[in-house]
Design a protein around this motif. Structure first.
Motif, mmCIF file in Angstrom:
data_model
loop_
_atom_site.group_PDB
_atom_site.id
_atom_site.type_symbol
_atom_site.label_atom_id
_atom_site.label_comp_id
_atom_site.label_asym_id
_atom_site.label_seq_id
_atom_site.Cartn_x
_atom_site.Cartn_y
_atom_site.Cartn_z
ATOM 1 N N MET A 81 -2.972 -10.595 7.913
ATOM 2 C CA MET A 81 -2.099 -9.446 7.680
ATOM 3 C C MET A 81 -1.493 -8.944 8.979
ATOM 4 O O MET A 81 -0.305 -8.603 9.044
ATOM 5 C CB MET A 81 -2.889 -8.340 6.980
ATOM 6 C CG MET A 81 -3.452 -8.746 5.631
ATOM 7 S SD MET A 81 -4.401 -7.401 4.854
ATOM 8 C CE MET A 81 -5.027 -8.232 3.393
ATOM 9 N N LEU A 82 -2.284 -8.919 10.030
ATOM 10 C CA LEU A 82 -1.772 -8.478 11.331
ATOM 11 C C LEU A 82 -0.702 -9.441 11.843
ATOM 12 O O LEU A 82 0.313 -9.017 12.396
ATOM 13 C CB LEU A 82 -2.924 -8.373 12.332
ATOM 14 C CG LEU A 82 -3.919 -7.238 12.086
ATOM 15 C CD1 LEU A 82 -5.128 -7.382 13.005
ATOM 16 C CD2 LEU A 82 -3.265 -5.875 12.289
ATOM 17 N N TYR B 256 2.175 -7.276 7.607
ATOM 18 C CA TYR B 256 2.189 -6.805 6.219
ATOM 19 C C TYR B 256 0.845 -7.115 5.572
ATOM 20 O O TYR B 256 0.277 -8.199 5.787
ATOM 21 C CB TYR B 256 3.284 -7.491 5.412
ATOM 22 C CG TYR B 256 3.278 -7.107 3.947
ATOM 23 C CD1 TYR B 256 3.976 -5.989 3.508
ATOM 24 C CD2 TYR B 256 2.548 -7.848 3.019
ATOM 25 C CE1 TYR B 256 3.949 -5.624 2.171
ATOM 26 C CE2 TYR B 256 2.512 -7.488 1.688
ATOM 27 C CZ TYR B 256 3.218 -6.376 1.258
ATOM 28 O OH TYR B 256 3.182 -6.000 -0.047
ATOM 29 N N GLY B 257 0.361 -6.200 4.758
ATOM 30 C CA GLY B 257 -0.857 -6.481 3.994
ATOM 31 C C GLY B 257 -1.255 -5.308 3.125
ATOM 32 O O GLY B 257 -0.820 -4.163 3.332
ATOM 33 N N ARG B 258 -2.071 -5.626 2.143
ATOM 34 C CA ARG B 258 -2.618 -4.619 1.241
ATOM 35 C C ARG B 258 -4.115 -4.889 1.072
ATOM 36 O O ARG B 258 -4.508 -5.986 0.671
ATOM 37 C CB ARG B 258 -1.949 -4.668 -0.136
ATOM 38 C CG ARG B 258 -0.441 -4.394 -0.129
ATOM 39 C CD ARG B 258 -0.170 -2.909 0.077
ATOM 40 N NE ARG B 258 1.250 -2.604 -0.004
ATOM 41 C CZ ARG B 258 2.064 -2.523 1.043
ATOM 42 N NH1 ARG B 258 1.590 -2.760 2.263
ATOM 43 N NH2 ARG B 258 3.336 -2.217 0.893
ATOM 44 N N ILE B 259 -4.926 -3.887 1.372
ATOM 45 C CA ILE B 259 -6.359 -3.961 1.100
ATOM 46 C C ILE B 259 -6.698 -2.848 0.119
ATOM 47 O O ILE B 259 -6.387 -1.675 0.367
ATOM 48 C CB ILE B 259 -7.194 -3.805 2.385
ATOM 49 C CG1 ILE B 259 -6.899 -4.952 3.351
ATOM 50 C CG2 ILE B 259 -8.693 -3.756 2.049
ATOM 51 C CD1 ILE B 259 -7.591 -4.831 4.695
ATOM 52 N N LYS C 65 1.035 -0.914 11.350
ATOM 53 C CA LYS C 65 1.132 -2.368 11.387
ATOM 54 C C LYS C 65 1.562 -2.972 10.050
ATOM 55 O O LYS C 65 1.387 -4.168 9.808
ATOM 56 C CB LYS C 65 -0.201 -2.956 11.830
ATOM 57 C CG LYS C 65 -0.650 -2.462 13.203
ATOM 58 C CD LYS C 65 -1.951 -3.065 13.645
ATOM 59 C CE LYS C 65 -2.430 -2.458 14.960
ATOM 60 N NZ LYS C 65 -1.494 -2.691 16.072
ATOM 61 N N GLY C 66 2.124 -2.159 9.161
ATOM 62 C CA GLY C 66 2.607 -2.660 7.883
ATOM 63 C C GLY C 66 1.517 -2.926 6.859
ATOM 64 O O GLY C 66 1.760 -3.573 5.843
ATOM 65 N N ASP D 166 5.347 -2.618 -3.278
ATOM 66 C CA ASP D 166 6.149 -1.939 -2.254
ATOM 67 C C ASP D 166 6.310 -0.450 -2.538
ATOM 68 O O ASP D 166 6.486 0.338 -1.602
ATOM 69 C CB ASP D 166 7.527 -2.599 -2.165
ATOM 70 C CG ASP D 166 7.465 -3.979 -1.532
ATOM 71 O OD1 ASP D 166 6.468 -4.274 -0.837
ATOM 72 O OD2 ASP D 166 8.409 -4.772 -1.742
ATOM 73 N N SER D 167 6.250 -0.064 -3.807
ATOM 74 C CA SER D 167 6.460 1.352 -4.137
ATOM 75 C C SER D 167 5.336 2.239 -3.630
ATOM 76 O O SER D 167 5.500 3.461 -3.551
ATOM 77 C CB SER D 167 6.615 1.529 -5.652
ATOM 78 O OG SER D 167 5.455 1.101 -6.330
#
Length: 256
Positions: free
Chosen positions: A127-128, A132-135, A174-175, A238-239
């Motif tokens: 992700m870094l 971009y990333g989602r946890i 960091k997105g 994204d929302s």
């Protein structure tokens, strides 16, 4: 479904049943490429055949650091860098505090908290690198309030929320977003076990025990796994990019 996660590699732990299986179905319907991670290959394989698209299976114990490292290397080799991690694997056991053994205490911390820590550490470098990333960590209302007779489980889930908030601060620019979803009593095997435990210890009927669990929230309902999965779906999209460090209660109003 919108296919808003199309092409993103999502790792879902504890994916074989209950909330994990519901999350896997929801993310697959959104177009995500899944790695289904759990301890029972047969159950993971059955789920994979039900999902649209092609998905990977990795068998590992998330409480074992070496197994987690190997699992994520395998997932990466099969589906590419990890964009989404859903730390769903967990276990609940009850005992009066005075009868809570150190073994039970350590087991609850390992499967519910240490596993989330290890998986997040394994997924985060991808992700870094991508920016971009989602946890999404599946915690519990037990992480937002206390319950009698589950001190070890409640302490572990409070820890999951603390981990969520701290990591969210570290990666905020960091997105990457890091959030927790906190289900109340949900229609899963864990709830069935709890109902059976009440029936055995109190002599109540199964219907009476179920009603008592439902009565713990204002709507007097049991949460459905799909309702938890939908909260996860939103947080992965994204929302929800402006939502991070949150503990979102899906509990029919039990926690406000």
């Amino acid at each position: 479904m919108s296919g808003s996660l199309r092409g993103q590699h999502a790792v879902v732990t504890g994916a074989a049943r209950g909330i994990g299986a519901a999350i896997a179905r929801t993310l697959a319907a959104e177009g995500a490429m899944l790695t289904l991670l759990g301890r029972r290959r047969d159950a993971l394989e059955r789920l994979a055949t039900e999902l649209p698209g092609s998905h990977g299976i990795v068998v590992a114990d998330i409480g074992e650091a070496e197994q987690v490292a190997a699992a994520f290397e395998q997932a990466r080799a099969q589906r590419g860098p990890v964009a989404i991690l859903v730390n769903n694997a967990g276990q609940a056991e009850s005992a009066p505090f005075g009868k809570t053994s150190l073994e039970l205490w350590n087991r609850m911390l390992t499967v519910n908290l240490t596993g989330s820590f290890l998986c997040a550490q394994a997924a985060l470098p991808d992700m870094l690198a991508a920016g971009y990333g989602r946890i999404v960590n599946i915690a519990s209302t037990a992480g937002q309030r206390g319950y009698a007779y589950v001190a070890a489980y409640s302490a572990a889930k409070h820890g999951v929320i603390g981990l969520t908030r701290s990591l969210a601060l570290e990666v905020a620019r960091k997105g990457i977003t890091v959030n927790a979803v906190c289900p109340g009593y949900t229609e899963t095997d864990i709830l069935q076990d709890s109902i059976a435990n009440v029936v055995t210890k109190t002599g109540r009927s199964e219907e009476e025990a179920r009603a008592a669990f439902a009565a713990s929230n204002p709507q007097q309902r049991i949460v459905q796994p799909e309702q938890v999965a939908d909260a996860v779906r939103w947080l992965c999209g994204d929302s929800a990019s402006a939502v991070t460090g949150q503990a979102i209660s899906v509990s029919c109003g039990e926690v406000m």
